[in-house]
Design a protein around this motif. Structure first.
Motif, PDB file in Angstrom:
ATOM      1  N   GLY A  74      21.802  26.957  -2.216  1.00 28.95           N
ATOM      2  CA  GLY A  74      22.384  26.674  -0.904  1.00 28.95           C
ATOM      3  C   GLY A  74      21.522  25.737  -0.075  1.00 28.95           C
ATOM      4  O   GLY A  74      22.030  24.828   0.591  1.00 28.95           O
ATOM      5  N   VAL A  75      20.215  25.944  -0.119  1.00 32.05           N
ATOM      6  CA  VAL A  75      19.313  25.059   0.636  1.00 32.05           C
ATOM      7  C   VAL A  75      19.373  23.645   0.078  1.00 32.05           C
ATOM      8  O   VAL A  75      19.446  22.668   0.826  1.00 32.05           O
ATOM      9  N   ILE A  76      19.379  23.542  -1.254  1.00 27.75           N
ATOM     10  CA  ILE A  76      19.483  22.213  -1.867  1.00 27.75           C
ATOM     11  C   ILE A  76      20.796  21.551  -1.460  1.00 27.75           C
ATOM     12  O   ILE A  76      20.827  20.371  -1.090  1.00 27.75           O
ATOM     13  N   ALA A  77      21.878  22.321  -1.519  1.00 30.06           N
ATOM     14  CA  ALA A  77      23.189  21.757  -1.153  1.00 30.06           C
ATOM     15  C   ALA A  77      23.198  21.247   0.288  1.00 30.06           C
ATOM     16  O   ALA A  77      23.881  20.270   0.603  1.00 30.06           O
ATOM     17  N   LEU A 100      23.822  36.715  -6.967  1.00 33.29           N
ATOM     18  CA  LEU A 100      25.218  36.250  -7.032  1.00 33.29           C
ATOM     19  C   LEU A 100      25.792  36.099  -5.632  1.00 33.29           C
ATOM     20  O   LEU A 100      26.337  35.046  -5.273  1.00 33.29           O
ATOM     21  N   TYR A 101      25.670  37.128  -4.839  1.00 39.74           N
ATOM     22  CA  TYR A 101      26.225  37.066  -3.481  1.00 39.74           C
ATOM     23  C   TYR A 101      25.534  35.987  -2.650  1.00 39.74           C
ATOM     24  O   TYR A 101      26.180  35.243  -1.912  1.00 39.74           O
ATOM     25  N   ALA A 102      24.206  35.919  -2.771  1.00 38.46           N
ATOM     26  CA  ALA A 102      23.468  34.939  -1.966  1.00 38.46           C
ATOM     27  C   ALA A 102      23.836  33.511  -2.357  1.00 38.46           C
ATOM     28  O   ALA A 102      23.835  32.607  -1.523  1.00 38.46           O
ATOM     29  N   THR A 103      24.159  33.310  -3.627  1.00 39.81           N
ATOM     30  CA  THR A 103      24.460  31.954  -4.100  1.00 39.81           C
ATOM     31  C   THR A 103      25.912  31.574  -3.834  1.00 39.81           C
ATOM     32  O   THR A 103      26.201  30.437  -3.443  1.00 39.81           O
ATOM     33  N   VAL A 104      26.813  32.521  -4.041  1.00 41.80           N
ATOM     34  CA  VAL A 104      28.246  32.168  -3.988  1.00 41.80           C
ATOM     35  C   VAL A 104      28.819  32.175  -2.568  1.00 41.80           C
ATOM     36  O   VAL A 104      29.763  31.440  -2.278  1.00 41.80           O
ATOM     37  N   GLN A 105      28.258  32.973  -1.702  1.00 44.35           N
ATOM     38  CA  GLN A 105      28.878  33.184  -0.387  1.00 44.35           C
ATOM     39  C   GLN A 105      28.425  32.137   0.631  1.00 44.35           C
ATOM     40  O   GLN A 105      27.914  32.469   1.700  1.00 44.35           O
ATOM     41  N   GLY A 109      31.861  24.149   4.359  1.00 49.74           N
ATOM     42  CA  GLY A 109      31.194  22.863   4.580  1.00 49.74           C
ATOM     43  C   GLY A 109      30.080  22.580   3.603  1.00 49.74           C
ATOM     44  O   GLY A 109      29.721  21.427   3.366  1.00 49.74           O
ATOM     45  N   ILE A 110      29.504  23.642   3.013  1.00 45.48           N
ATOM     46  CA  ILE A 110      28.375  23.458   2.087  1.00 45.48           C
ATOM     47  C   ILE A 110      28.687  24.235   0.799  1.00 45.48           C
ATOM     48  O   ILE A 110      28.212  25.367   0.613  1.00 45.48           O
ATOM     49  N   PRO A 111      29.497  23.651  -0.089  1.00 44.51           N
ATOM     50  CA  PRO A 111      29.848  24.388  -1.307  1.00 44.51           C
ATOM     51  C   PRO A 111      28.719  24.437  -2.325  1.00 44.51           C
ATOM     52  O   PRO A 111      27.950  23.493  -2.450  1.00 44.51           O
ATOM     53  N   VAL A 112      28.646  25.556  -3.015  1.00 48.84           N
ATOM     54  CA  VAL A 112      27.819  25.672  -4.226  1.00 48.84           C
ATOM     55  C   VAL A 112      28.738  26.212  -5.319  1.00 48.84           C
ATOM     56  O   VAL A 112      29.325  27.289  -5.167  1.00 48.84           O
ATOM     57  N   ALA A 113      28.895  25.449  -6.381  1.00 47.69           N
ATOM     58  CA  ALA A 113      29.745  25.872  -7.496  1.00 47.69           C
ATOM     59  C   ALA A 113      28.972  26.914  -8.296  1.00 47.69           C
ATOM     60  O   ALA A 113      28.071  26.582  -9.062  1.00 47.69           O
ATOM     61  N   THR A 114      29.295  28.170  -8.079  1.00 52.54           N
ATOM     62  CA  THR A 114      28.477  29.251  -8.635  1.00 52.54           C
ATOM     63  C   THR A 114      29.048  29.756  -9.954  1.00 52.54           C
ATOM     64  O   THR A 114      30.237  30.077 -10.045  1.00 52.54           O
ATOM     65  N   VAL A 115      28.187  29.827 -10.961  1.00 55.81           N
ATOM     66  CA  VAL A 115      28.586  30.374 -12.259  1.00 55.81           C
ATOM     67  C   VAL A 115      28.180  31.847 -12.329  1.00 55.81           C
ATOM     68  O   VAL A 115      27.657  32.408 -11.365  1.00 55.81           O
ATOM     69  N   ALA A 116      28.416  32.464 -13.466  1.00 54.95           N
ATOM     70  CA  ALA A 116      28.133  33.892 -13.623  1.00 54.95           C
ATOM     71  C   ALA A 116      26.624  34.182 -13.535  1.00 54.95           C
ATOM     72  O   ALA A 116      25.796  33.271 -13.677  1.00 54.95           O
ATOM     73  N   ILE A 117      26.300  35.432 -13.335  1.00 60.41           N
ATOM     74  CA  ILE A 117      24.886  35.850 -13.395  1.00 60.41           C
ATOM     75  C   ILE A 117      24.329  35.441 -14.757  1.00 60.41           C
ATOM     76  O   ILE A 117      24.918  35.744 -15.797  1.00 60.41           O
ATOM     77  N   ASN A 118      23.228  34.712 -14.722  1.00 59.86           N
ATOM     78  CA  ASN A 118      22.568  34.170 -15.934  1.00 59.86           C
ATOM     79  C   ASN A 118      23.439  33.139 -16.674  1.00 59.86           C
ATOM     80  O   ASN A 118      23.213  32.877 -17.857  1.00 59.86           O
TER      81      ASN A 118
END
Ligand code: RP5
Length: 177
Positions: A74-77, A100-105, A109-118
């Motif tokens: 998220g910070v990088i995005a 998972l929650y910290a990455t996907v939620q 305005g600032i999307p992160v395309a989140t994949v599965a855990i690991n």
């Protein structure tokens, strides 16, 4: 293609056994990548600088993997116009659900395309698919990769018909029972 097109960032060296999955699949597609360790919390300036400079250096996608309170992707995005793929890493008491929650939620305005855990392998495939826009040679490799998976399913199903359940399980060592 020699200069890295995909940046792979991870929060700690403890993430490397998972994150190498992204590099391995990018190698299969012939896509050059670079890999660094940085951290949204332990090295915030390094992380921000890397993200700000990435597009100018010619990267097309950034994959960011982190565990625990995983703010790295998220910070990088927030610091780059490039698409960012987040890989939540399983570490600590919550086994990756925290990451998972910290990455996907992410906020609007600032999307992160989140994949599965690991899910670093899928992150690599998604990065390749993004890179393949305008690169027909990469697109061809992705098509061939999907066709190979389809063939493997068909072969497994044919073998299952031939051997039956017990013999099939014996053949694969019962590992999926
Ligand atoms: C996160 O904390 C890292 O991405 C890693 O998944 C987790 C644990 O880091 P270490 O204590 O193993 O360095 O920032």
């Amino acid at each position: 293609m020699n200069n890295p097109l995909v940046g792979i960032v991870m929060g700690s060296d403890s993430d490397l056994p998972v994150m190498r999955g992204a590099a391995d699949i990018l190698d299969e597609f012939g896509i050059p990548w670079e890999m660094i360790i940085s951290s949204a919390h332990r090295a915030p300036e390094k992380t921000a600088t890397y993200a700000r400079e990435a597009a100018g250096r010619g990267l097309a996608v950034i994959i960011a993997g982190a565990g625990s309170a995983a703010h790295l992707a998220g910070v990088i995005a927030g610091h780059t116009p490039l698409p960012v793929i987040g890989v939540p890493i399983s570490s600590g008491a919550l086994n990756g659900v925290d990451a998972l929650y910290a990455t996907v939620q992410m906020p609007p305005g600032i999307p992160v395309a989140t994949v599965a855990i690991n899910g670093a392998k899928n992150a690599g495939i998604l990065a390749a698919q993004i890179v393949s826009a305008g690169r027909p040679e990469v697109r061809e490799k992705i098509i061939a990769y999907k066709q190979k998976m389809t063939r493997q399913v068909e072969e497994k199903s044919a073998l299952l018909q031939e051997l039956g359940v017990e013999m099939y399980l014996q053949k694969i060592g019962g590992k999926k029972a």
